[in-house]
Design a protein around this motif. Structure first.
Motif, PDB file in Angstrom:
ATOM      1  N   SER A   1       0.844  -1.183   0.000  1.00  0.00           N
ATOM      2  CA  SER A   1       0.000   0.000   0.000  1.00  0.00           C
ATOM      3  C   SER A   1       0.885   1.241   0.000  1.00  0.00           C
ATOM      4  O   SER A   1       2.022   1.222   0.430  1.00  0.00           O
ATOM      5  CB  SER A   1      -0.940  -0.042   1.195  1.00  0.00           C
ATOM      6  OG  SER A   1      -0.448   0.663   2.296  1.00  0.00           O
ATOM      7  N   ASP A   2       0.341   2.346  -0.472  1.00  0.00           N
ATOM      8  CA  ASP A   2       1.087   3.606  -0.559  1.00  0.00           C
ATOM      9  C   ASP A   2       0.800   4.462   0.654  1.00  0.00           C
ATOM     10  O   ASP A   2       0.088   5.454   0.598  1.00  0.00           O
ATOM     11  CB  ASP A   2       0.704   4.376  -1.827  1.00  0.00           C
ATOM     12  CG  ASP A   2       1.204   3.705  -3.081  1.00  0.00           C
ATOM     13  OD1 ASP A   2       2.071   2.837  -2.972  1.00  0.00           O
ATOM     14  OD2 ASP A   2       0.722   4.063  -4.162  1.00  0.00           O
ATOM     15  N   ASN A 108      14.058   2.241   2.039  1.00  0.00           N
ATOM     16  CA  ASN A 108      13.370   1.507   0.988  1.00  0.00           C
ATOM     17  C   ASN A 108      11.955   2.050   0.724  1.00  0.00           C
ATOM     18  O   ASN A 108      10.981   1.315   0.768  1.00  0.00           O
ATOM     19  CB  ASN A 108      13.317   0.008   1.352  1.00  0.00           C
ATOM     20  CG  ASN A 108      12.797  -0.840   0.207  1.00  0.00           C
ATOM     21  OD1 ASN A 108      12.930  -0.483  -0.961  1.00  0.00           O
ATOM     22  ND2 ASN A 108      12.192  -1.961   0.537  1.00  0.00           N
ATOM     23  N   HIS A 110       8.678   3.346  -1.266  1.00  0.00           N
ATOM     24  CA  HIS A 110       8.035   2.988  -2.527  1.00  0.00           C
ATOM     25  C   HIS A 110       8.145   4.141  -3.520  1.00  0.00           C
ATOM     26  O   HIS A 110       8.340   3.935  -4.709  1.00  0.00           O
ATOM     27  CB  HIS A 110       6.560   2.645  -2.269  1.00  0.00           C
ATOM     28  CG  HIS A 110       5.802   2.290  -3.499  1.00  0.00           C
ATOM     29  ND1 HIS A 110       5.121   3.231  -4.236  1.00  0.00           N
ATOM     30  CD2 HIS A 110       5.629   1.107  -4.131  1.00  0.00           C
ATOM     31  CE1 HIS A 110       4.551   2.639  -5.271  1.00  0.00           C
ATOM     32  NE2 HIS A 110       4.855   1.347  -5.228  1.00  0.00           N
ATOM     33  N   THR A 111       8.030   5.382  -2.994  1.00  0.00           N
ATOM     34  CA  THR A 111       7.964   6.562  -3.848  1.00  0.00           C
ATOM     35  C   THR A 111       8.823   7.693  -3.291  1.00  0.00           C
ATOM     36  O   THR A 111       8.877   7.892  -2.084  1.00  0.00           O
ATOM     37  CB  THR A 111       6.497   7.061  -3.950  1.00  0.00           C
ATOM     38  OG1 THR A 111       5.678   5.977  -4.394  1.00  0.00           O
ATOM     39  CG2 THR A 111       6.364   8.222  -4.909  1.00  0.00           C
ATOM     40  N   PRO A 141      13.002   3.426  -6.424  1.00  0.00           N
ATOM     41  CA  PRO A 141      11.644   3.856  -6.100  1.00  0.00           C
ATOM     42  C   PRO A 141      10.903   4.406  -7.318  1.00  0.00           C
ATOM     43  O   PRO A 141      11.502   4.678  -8.357  1.00  0.00           O
ATOM     44  CB  PRO A 141      11.876   4.982  -5.085  1.00  0.00           C
ATOM     45  CG  PRO A 141      13.167   5.593  -5.546  1.00  0.00           C
ATOM     46  CD  PRO A 141      13.992   4.434  -6.038  1.00  0.00           C
ATOM     47  N   LYS A 142       9.619   4.579  -7.145  1.00  0.00           N
ATOM     48  CA  LYS A 142       8.790   5.303  -8.105  1.00  0.00           C
ATOM     49  C   LYS A 142       9.015   6.791  -7.813  1.00  0.00           C
ATOM     50  O   LYS A 142       9.324   7.163  -6.683  1.00  0.00           O
ATOM     51  CB  LYS A 142       7.333   4.909  -7.839  1.00  0.00           C
ATOM     52  CG  LYS A 142       6.312   5.563  -8.714  1.00  0.00           C
ATOM     53  CD  LYS A 142       4.936   4.987  -8.365  1.00  0.00           C
ATOM     54  CE  LYS A 142       3.897   6.070  -8.471  1.00  0.00           C
ATOM     55  NZ  LYS A 142       2.578   5.617  -8.039  1.00  0.00           N
TER      56      LYS A 142
END
Length: 167
Positions: A1-2, A108, A110-111, A141-142
Motif C-alpha cells: 500500500s502507498d 526503501n 516505494h515513492t 523507487p517510483k
C-alpha cells in the motif's frame, strides 16, 4: 500500500538538514544539503558563473545585473542549453542523487516525491535523478513531482492543524 510515513515529530523526510560529509555542518541558516542543492545554491552559483566568460548568457538574461540571478533564471537558462547553467544543474543533481540514494537504501521507500521549489525544475532533473539513484540502490523507487511547489510546507502545516482540530 502507498502509506505516507511520518517521523516521531511529524516530519516526512527533511533531507535538507542532512550532512554532506562527516564533521562539516552548514555555515548557513539552511541545512548542509539544502545549502548545496536549494534555491540559494543555484542563485549563488549562477551569480558566480555570471562573472566568468562561460556565464555570459546568464548575465545577459539578468539584464547585466549578476545580483538579479536566482534559481528560476538558472533553470530558464539551462532550458535554453546554456552551458554554465546546465553545469550548475548537473552538479546539484549529483548531490541530490547521492542524498536520495542514501535515504532509499536506508528506508526503501516505494515513492520519492520531488517538492518545494525543486519541483519547478523537475523537467531538468528528474531523468538524471532517476537514473543515478537507480544505479546506486538495490530497489529503485517510483518518482512523483509535487504540484504544490513552494507552498507544500505551508499546505502541509494547514492540513496537520486541520487534522488536529478534527480529532
Amino acid at each position: 500500500s502507498d502509506l505516507i510515513c511520518r517521523g516521531a515529530d511529524g516530519g516526512a523526510g527533511e533531507i535538507g538538514a542532512m550532512l554532506l560529509e562527516p564533521g562539516r555542518p552548514s555555515t548557513s541558516s539552511f541545512g548542509p544539503f539544502e545549502s548545496a542543492t536549494g534555491g540559494v545554491a543555484f542563485a549563488t552559483q549562477g551569480q558566480a558563473a555570471a562573472k566568468t566568460k562561460s556565464g555570459k548568457r546568464l548575465l545577459e538574461m539578468a539584464g547585466g545585473k549578476d545580483e538579479a540571478i536566482d534559481a528560476a533564471l538558472v533553470f530558464a537558462a539551462a532550458r535554453e542549453g546554456d552551458r554554465a547553467s546546465v553545469a550548475i544543474v548537473n552538479r546539484a543533481v549529483e548531490v541530490l542523487a547521492w542524498g536520495i540514494s542514501c535515504l532509499v537504501c536506508a528506508f526503501n521507500p516505494h515513492t520519492v516525491v520531488i517538492g518545494g521549489g525543486m519541483s519547478r525544475a523537475a523537467d531538468l532533473m528528474i531523468d538524471a535523478l532517476q537514473r543515478q539513484v537507480a544505479e546506486a540502490v538495490p530497489f529503485p523507487p517510483k518518482w512523483l513531482v509535487s504540484t504544490m511547489g513552494e507552498d507544500a510546507v505551508a499546505l502541509g502545516g494547514l492540513r496537520r492543524a486541520t487534522e488536529n482540530l478534527e480529532h
